[in-house]
Motif scaffolding. Structure first.
Motif, PDB file in Angstrom:
ATOM      1  N   LYS A  60       0.825  -1.209   0.000  1.00 22.98           N
ATOM      2  CA  LYS A  60       0.000   0.000   0.000  1.00 22.98           C
ATOM      3  C   LYS A  60       0.860   1.260   0.000  1.00 22.98           C
ATOM      4  N   ASP A  61       2.050   1.151   0.593  1.00 22.11           N
ATOM      5  CA  ASP A  61       2.975   2.294   0.635  1.00 22.11           C
ATOM      6  C   ASP A  61       3.816   2.396  -0.629  1.00 22.11           C
ATOM      7  N   ASN A  62       3.468   1.580  -1.642  1.00 15.60           N
ATOM      8  CA  ASN A  62       4.172   1.587  -2.932  1.00 15.60           C
ATOM      9  C   ASN A  62       5.656   1.250  -2.802  1.00 15.60           C
ATOM     10  N   ILE A  63       5.969   0.368  -1.848  1.00 14.70           N
ATOM     11  CA  ILE A  63       7.348  -0.123  -1.741  1.00 14.70           C
ATOM     12  C   ILE A  63       7.621  -1.025  -2.935  1.00 14.70           C
ATOM     13  N   SER A  64       8.797  -0.894  -3.528  1.00 12.35           N
ATOM     14  CA  SER A  64       9.118  -1.660  -4.734  1.00 12.35           C
ATOM     15  C   SER A  64       9.151  -3.157  -4.459  1.00 12.35           C
ATOM     16  N   VAL A  65       8.938  -3.935  -5.510  1.00 13.12           N
ATOM     17  CA  VAL A  65       8.946  -5.397  -5.395  1.00 13.12           C
ATOM     18  C   VAL A  65      10.309  -5.885  -4.907  1.00 13.12           C
ATOM     19  N   SER A  66      11.370  -5.286  -5.408  1.00 12.04           N
ATOM     20  CA  SER A  66      12.715  -5.714  -4.993  1.00 12.04           C
ATOM     21  C   SER A  66      12.948  -5.435  -3.515  1.00 12.04           C
ATOM     22  N   SER A  67      12.432  -4.305  -3.020  1.00 10.90           N
ATOM     23  CA  SER A  67      12.592  -3.975  -1.596  1.00 10.90           C
ATOM     24  C   SER A  67      11.780  -4.926  -0.732  1.00 10.90           C
ATOM     25  N   ILE A  68      10.555  -5.231  -1.159  1.00 12.60           N
ATOM     26  CA  ILE A  68       9.719  -6.175  -0.414  1.00 12.60           C
ATOM     27  C   ILE A  68      10.375  -7.552  -0.385  1.00 12.60           C
ATOM     28  N   SER A  69      10.934  -7.954  -1.513  1.00 11.88           N
ATOM     29  CA  SER A  69      11.623  -9.239  -1.590  1.00 11.88           C
ATOM     30  C   SER A  69      12.772  -9.294  -0.592  1.00 11.88           C
ATOM     31  N   ARG A  70      13.537  -8.192  -0.515  1.00 10.46           N
ATOM     32  CA  ARG A  70      14.652  -8.136   0.438  1.00 10.46           C
ATOM     33  C   ARG A  70      14.136  -8.175   1.873  1.00 10.46           C
ATOM     34  N   MET A  71      13.039  -7.456   2.145  1.00 12.38           N
ATOM     35  CA  MET A  71      12.466  -7.436   3.497  1.00 12.38           C
ATOM     36  C   MET A  71      11.971  -8.821   3.913  1.00 12.38           C
ATOM     37  N   ILE A  72      11.394  -9.549   2.976  1.00 15.36           N
ATOM     38  CA  ILE A  72      10.948 -10.914   3.277  1.00 15.36           C
ATOM     39  C   ILE A  72      12.147 -11.783   3.657  1.00 15.36           C
ATOM     40  N   SER A  73      13.243 -11.614   2.938  1.00 19.31           N
ATOM     41  CA  SER A  73      14.461 -12.364   3.271  1.00 19.31           C
ATOM     42  C   SER A  73      14.912 -12.054   4.693  1.00 19.31           C
ATOM     43  N   SER A  74      14.868 -10.768   5.052  1.00 16.29           N
ATOM     44  CA  SER A  74      15.262 -10.356   6.397  1.00 16.29           C
ATOM     45  C   SER A  74      14.359 -10.981   7.447  1.00 16.29           C
ATOM     46  N   ILE A  75      13.054 -10.927   7.209  1.00 16.03           N
ATOM     47  CA  ILE A  75      12.073 -11.454   8.164  1.00 16.03           C
ATOM     48  C   ILE A  75      12.209 -12.969   8.310  1.00 16.03           C
ATOM     49  N   LYS A  76      12.336 -13.671   7.187  1.00  9.32           N
ATOM     50  CA  LYS A  76      12.454 -15.133   7.220  1.00  9.32           C
ATOM     51  C   LYS A  76      13.735 -15.546   7.961  1.00  9.32           C
ATOM     52  N   SER A  77      14.802 -14.833   7.695  1.00  8.23           N
ATOM     53  CA  SER A  77      16.070 -15.158   8.350  1.00  8.23           C
ATOM     54  C   SER A  77      15.977 -14.951   9.858  1.00  8.23           C
ATOM     55  N   TYR A  78      15.315 -13.870  10.266  1.00  4.95           N
ATOM     56  CA  TYR A  78      15.188 -13.562  11.693  1.00  4.95           C
ATOM     57  C   TYR A  78      14.309 -14.603  12.403  1.00  4.95           C
ATOM     58  N   HIS A  79      13.182 -14.943  11.805  1.00  6.15           N
ATOM     59  CA  HIS A  79      12.304 -15.942  12.415  1.00  6.15           C
ATOM     60  C   HIS A  79      12.965 -17.316  12.446  1.00  6.15           C
ATOM     61  N   ASP A  80      13.738 -17.620  11.444  1.00  4.98           N
ATOM     62  CA  ASP A  80      14.478 -18.887  11.433  1.00  4.98           C
ATOM     63  C   ASP A  80      15.474 -18.923  12.593  1.00  4.98           C
ATOM     64  N   TYR A  81      16.127 -17.796  12.823  1.00  9.24           N
ATOM     65  CA  TYR A  81      17.080 -17.682  13.939  1.00  9.24           C
ATOM     66  C   TYR A  81      16.366 -17.878  15.283  1.00  9.24           C
ATOM     67  N   LEU A  82      15.223 -17.231  15.439  1.00  8.17           N
ATOM     68  CA  LEU A  82      14.460 -17.335  16.686  1.00  8.17           C
ATOM     69  C   LEU A  82      14.013 -18.779  16.944  1.00  8.17           C
ATOM     70  N   PHE A  83      13.544 -19.441  15.898  1.00  9.08           N
ATOM     71  CA  PHE A  83      13.070 -20.820  16.033  1.00  9.08           C
ATOM     72  C   PHE A  83      14.231 -21.780  16.311  1.00  9.08           C
ATOM     73  N   PHE A  84      15.322 -21.582  15.581  1.00  7.81           N
ATOM     74  CA  PHE A  84      16.497 -22.450  15.739  1.00  7.81           C
ATOM     75  C   PHE A  84      17.055 -22.355  17.158  1.00  7.81           C
ATOM     76  N   ASN A  85      17.010 -21.160  17.743  1.00  9.64           N
ATOM     77  CA  ASN A  85      17.527 -20.940  19.096  1.00  9.64           C
ATOM     78  C   ASN A  85      16.453 -21.141  20.178  1.00  9.64           C
ATOM     79  N   ARG A  86      15.301 -21.718  19.763  1.00 13.33           N
ATOM     80  CA  ARG A  86      14.213 -22.079  20.674  1.00 13.33           C
ATOM     81  C   ARG A  86      13.653 -20.871  21.439  1.00 13.33           C
ATOM     82  N   LEU A  87      13.720 -19.704  20.782  1.00 12.07           N
ATOM     83  CA  LEU A  87      13.112 -18.516  21.366  1.00 12.07           C
ATOM     84  C   LEU A  87      11.644 -18.425  20.981  1.00 12.07           C
ATOM     85  N   THR A  88      11.274 -19.180  19.928  1.00 12.95           N
ATOM     86  CA  THR A  88       9.871 -19.318  19.537  1.00 12.95           C
ATOM     87  C   THR A  88       9.594 -20.800  19.309  1.00 12.95           C
TER      88      THR A  88
END
Length: 297
Positions: A60-88
């Protein structure tokens, strides 16, 4: 935010991601965390729909597809870290897919345009000598702008004509051609000590005598492109693309070029291949020893 800091330290020290990449992840995740806080959602309680809702807000904020793609990578990596370290107890991002980013045409310079850009008639000041050396290193080695600004004086070995890229995950040693070595040596011997302080480790320094920023170097490239009257959308990777394509056009081996660039696989060079001169393809067809061997069944 303590966990976020631990994660950022992890990807920098263990994953060996560059400072520029770590900074991007930091910005992306802080923006993501701000969104969760506004919605009163704790990171350990996030579900897939929360992430999807956030991505919808970005669109909705007209963020570019490439930026959203990068943000998804950041989010997935962070959640993977949290799960791997049993924080979630689960990873809510595991089924989130990145949008396909349309691969843009690479903007390259002709060899004549590179000559214009690298033509410095005036080398009378330390800054001019520095700028000349920067352009010669970028085009002479094909390194990324982020690698250049993170490079330290100790990463240069002019006795054996090599530079060492050790800041990114694609660590490598790159040979220097004579022209690049000449202007790099001139900068180190004649200009660098005038521009900075003895304790500064950075190879290239800005007007304040400190390590260049990516934005500062981008402005420098834009400035000289304008002075050279080059009417192309030059960005920090233009000289890197041009370096690769000019080498390929000169008959360089694709695997060698890939290794110099630090690409992890040859597929990342595919977008360059259509720029290779047709006469190279013709030469292979005419001169390859197997091309005229028609004794196959």
């Amino acid at each position: 935010m303590k966990v976020l800091k631990e994660y950022l330290d992890y990807i920098e020290k263990n994953k060996k991601l560059s400072q520029n990449t770590v900074a991007s992840y930091n910005r992306d995740l802080r923006k993501y965390m701000d969104y969760l806080n506004c919605k009163n959602i704790n990171i350990v309680d996030v579900v897939e729909n929360d992430i999807i809702s956030y991505l919808i807000e970005l669109e909705k904020d007209n963020i570019s597809v490439s930026s959203i793609s990068r943000m998804i990578s950041s989010i997935k990596s962070y959640h993977d870290y949290l799960f791997f370290n049993r924080l979630t107890t689960s990873d809510p991002s595991k089924n989130i897919k990145k949008p396909k980013v349309k691969r843009e045409e690479v903007e390259i310079l002709t060899e004549e345009e590179v000559d214009k850009l690298l033509k410095f008639d005036d080398l009378s000041t330390p800054k001019k000598v520095r700028d000349k050396a920067i352009f010669e290193v970028l085009y002479g080695t094909g390194i990324k702008v982020s690698e250049l600004i993170e490079m330290n004086l100790e990463d240069i070995d002019l006795d054996i004509d090599y530079i060492y890229c050790g800041s990114s995950k694609n660590q490598r040693v790159i040979p220097l051609c004579e022209t690049t070595k000449f202007y790099l040596l001139k900068y180190i011997n004649d200009s660098r000590d005038i521009l900075t302080y003895p304790e500064e480790k950075a190879l290239f320094v800005n007007a304040q005598g400190q390590r260049f920023t990516r934005q500062g170097l981008w402005k420098l490239i834009k400035k000289y492109a304008k002075e050279a009257d080059i009417n192309k959308n030059i960005n920090p990777t233009t000289l890197r693309h041009s370096f690769a394509i000019h080498l390929l056009n000169g008959g360089a081996n694709v695997a060698v070029v890939s290794k110099i660039l630090g690409n992890s696989n040859l597929s990342s060079l595919q977008l360059y291949l259509k720029y290779i001169d047709k006469n190279i393809r013709k030469e292979i067809k005419e001169k390859h020893p197997r091309e005229n061997d028609m004794n196959y069944k």
